[in-house]
Design a protein around this motif. Sequence first.
Motif: not given
Length: 266
Positions: A88-113
């Motif tokens: 559960s800790v792994f899941s939450g941590l990596f989901l948060g990291l994924g959002i952070l990486f996308l934010s830092l790369s300045q990709k649009q939200s549709n790329y995350a989708t």
Amino acid sequence: MLEYNFMRYAFIAGVFIALICAFMGVFVVARQTSFFTHTLSEIGFSGASFGVFAGIPPLFGMLLFTCASGLFIGLSGEKVGRREASISVFSGLFLGLGILFLSLSQKQSNYATSILFGSIVGIDRSNLITLVVLSIVLLIVVALLFRPLAYNSFDAQGAEFNQRYNQSISIIFLILLALTISITAQIVGSLLIFVLLTIPAQAAKYFVHSLNKMIALTFGFVLLGVWLGLYLSFVTNWPVSFFITVIESLLYGVAILKQKIRTAHN
């Protein structure tokens, strides 16, 4: 419908996705690693996001993150089913990291989708070739290790008695599972692959009682979901992911109903 190249590619991709999910899905169910499979799919999202951030192919990022996580859990020596808190800790941590990486790369939200839900109707020839080659490699490895993997997964008492290779088999299985998610998530998304790796195999076990028949029926269920989902998506212009999840859920509902009817008659 088949006049379009991307639809033909999608139908071909569906065959290989069904093959992988059939062989790996039955072991996911037998080893009770559905929860960890879900976590790996989220780790795959984080890895793909890291790939975008680092300027490398998302597939490489997914392979790096998922294989490293599978190796770490396997080397811990504890059964995956008993590590729910850590996972559960792994899941939450990596989901948060994924959002952070996308934010830092300045990709649009549709790329995350796209990473989360994939784009099976948007694959090109190079995507298909990558999927086919990696799928064949994965299936060859599974075929070579099929007997010890089946013994370790389905004969729990025997595996506990003969523990010499238990950890090695567990590590190999988790790495194979990580490869499965990384290979197929590029096409169907990191969340939908969790559905295809768990629900069809869960449904199949209520209809048949041998490993080979379970693999064959799981293959049929996955292929039905993907192909029928593609057709319905083409006709309605609704997301193919929606139809696939609904079809697989209905199959599982029929399986549960059949089991309840059988239990009531007995």
